[in-house]
Design an enzyme around this catalytic site. Sequence first.
Site, PDB file in Angstrom:
ATOM      1  N   SER A   1      -0.330   4.243   2.368  1.00  0.00           N
ATOM      2  CA  SER A   1      -0.215   4.145   0.913  1.00  0.00           C
ATOM      3  C   SER A   1      -1.427   3.466   0.276  1.00  0.00           C
ATOM      4  O   SER A   1      -1.604   3.537  -0.931  1.00  0.00           O
ATOM      5  CB  SER A   1       1.072   3.404   0.537  1.00  0.00           C
ATOM      6  OG  SER A   1       0.939   2.030   0.746  1.00  0.00           O
TER       7      SER A   1
ATOM      8  N   LYS B   1       0.810  -3.854  -1.302  1.00  0.00           N
ATOM      9  CA  LYS B   1       0.453  -3.021  -2.452  1.00  0.00           C
ATOM     10  C   LYS B   1      -0.597  -3.717  -3.306  1.00  0.00           C
ATOM     11  O   LYS B   1      -0.892  -4.886  -3.103  1.00  0.00           O
ATOM     12  CB  LYS B   1       1.711  -2.783  -3.322  1.00  0.00           C
ATOM     13  CG  LYS B   1       2.750  -1.840  -2.710  1.00  0.00           C
ATOM     14  CD  LYS B   1       2.336  -0.383  -2.832  1.00  0.00           C
ATOM     15  CE  LYS B   1       3.404   0.551  -2.251  1.00  0.00           C
ATOM     16  NZ  LYS B   1       3.489   0.438  -0.770  1.00  0.00           N
TER      17      LYS B   1
END
Lengths: 206, 206
Positions: B125, B162
Amino acid sequence: MEILTDRQQQVLDFIRHHLDAHGLPPTRAEIARALGFSSGNAAEVHLRALERKGAIELIAHASRGIRLSAMAQEFTATATGLPLIGRIAAGSPILAEQNIEARYQLDERLFGPHADYLLRVQGQSLRDAGILDGDLLVVRCTPEACNGQIVVARIDDEVTVKRFERTGERVRLLSANPDFAPIEPATGAALVIEGVAVGVIRCGRL
Amino acid sequence: MEILTDRQQQVLDFIRHHLDAHGLPPTRAEIARALGFSSGNAAEVHLRALERKGAIELIAHASRGIRLSAMAQEFTATATGLPLIGRIAAGSPILAEQNIEARYQLDERLFGPHADYLLRVQGQSLRDAGILDGDLLVVRCTPEACNGQIVVARIDDEVTVKRFERTGERVRLLSANPDFAPIEPATGAALVIEGVAVGVIRCGRL
DNA sequence: TTCCATGCTGTTAATTTAATCAGCGTCCGG
DNA sequence: CCGGACGCTGATTAAATTAACAGCATGGAA
């Protein structure tokens, strides 16, 4: 740390060497023997001078009570870690002293068989391989490369980092970024594989 | 290395501690004092046992002539380096002993202010930020994050990595890969910033 | 010149340290 | 019950080590 005289520097170097070789500091007698003094007192005096100048700390009434000061320890670390190569001066071997920006201690176990130096990557040509501008490439010195490995190559005195691909006799250096074209050295051109990448380190700029 | 008895382990631990704290090995008397022996001979006997089992080497006729064997030194390194966190068991704090796969010594100077642990990244990601599956993220424990930093966040007991973005009161966790959607925790959801990334390490799989 | 730092020799006393001997008690397996 | 490993006390001795004192020589700064 004050400037040391030649002789004091030699004593300090010997202490470091002894620590490294035997895991414990030397006695006055051992210092005297190594430096060729016939009197242990010569060592004692040098130790006092080194302590006064902040290079070492002496622990009173303890045999081998010598410890490197924080500064002297730092220096040991910078003398033994992996060298970081920033720019490579034209024509110089990669590991030439002039190319070394700093030294960093890194755990050998992380980077497979063996690592020799760190090379700062310039440009985005390996972006899609997750190697960005400014990253440190962990490199092992070896002239042998396998297909698909990231290699440090020298072509006509220019050092580049690319992905290695050989088909029969034909060698190509691929980029990992559509903006860059593969390099196909003319047959007979001076292509030398200087090493292969065994790791990547990025610090800051995340 | 043969298995050590409890007492022998305590002696070995003290030697390591003394080496760490003072930069030189302890004498028999110092060991005896630390372990509560009234006789230095108790230390002597333990040292012989430790040497026989391969934990240390004794240098005859030298004061403080104790050195850790290669194996014992390795163990010291694994006890003091940055812990590598592989999987995080549900509900456990990140640095729980059960989550630690190994420990690696890394030069502090590389990773800015301070690094606390290594976290193995799972998934793609953050691919476009040059952080790939299997990379080791160097993390600093802190609850404070700035816009754009890569953070380790815990949402309802799930730990993810993230890019952090705050607009006023609204916090979003962005991916760096068009295949993944940003995460917007419902207001009041249990979002905890566990730390911020200060580096990335990739080894093998280049 | 005198003073001071550096760099050594040589000697000695005091202290630290290693190394050994003789014992004592506990626990465990045979 | 015996033998052996472990864990320790206490004392002794020889050797290693620190730490100090008295000197000598050199070279540079005041």
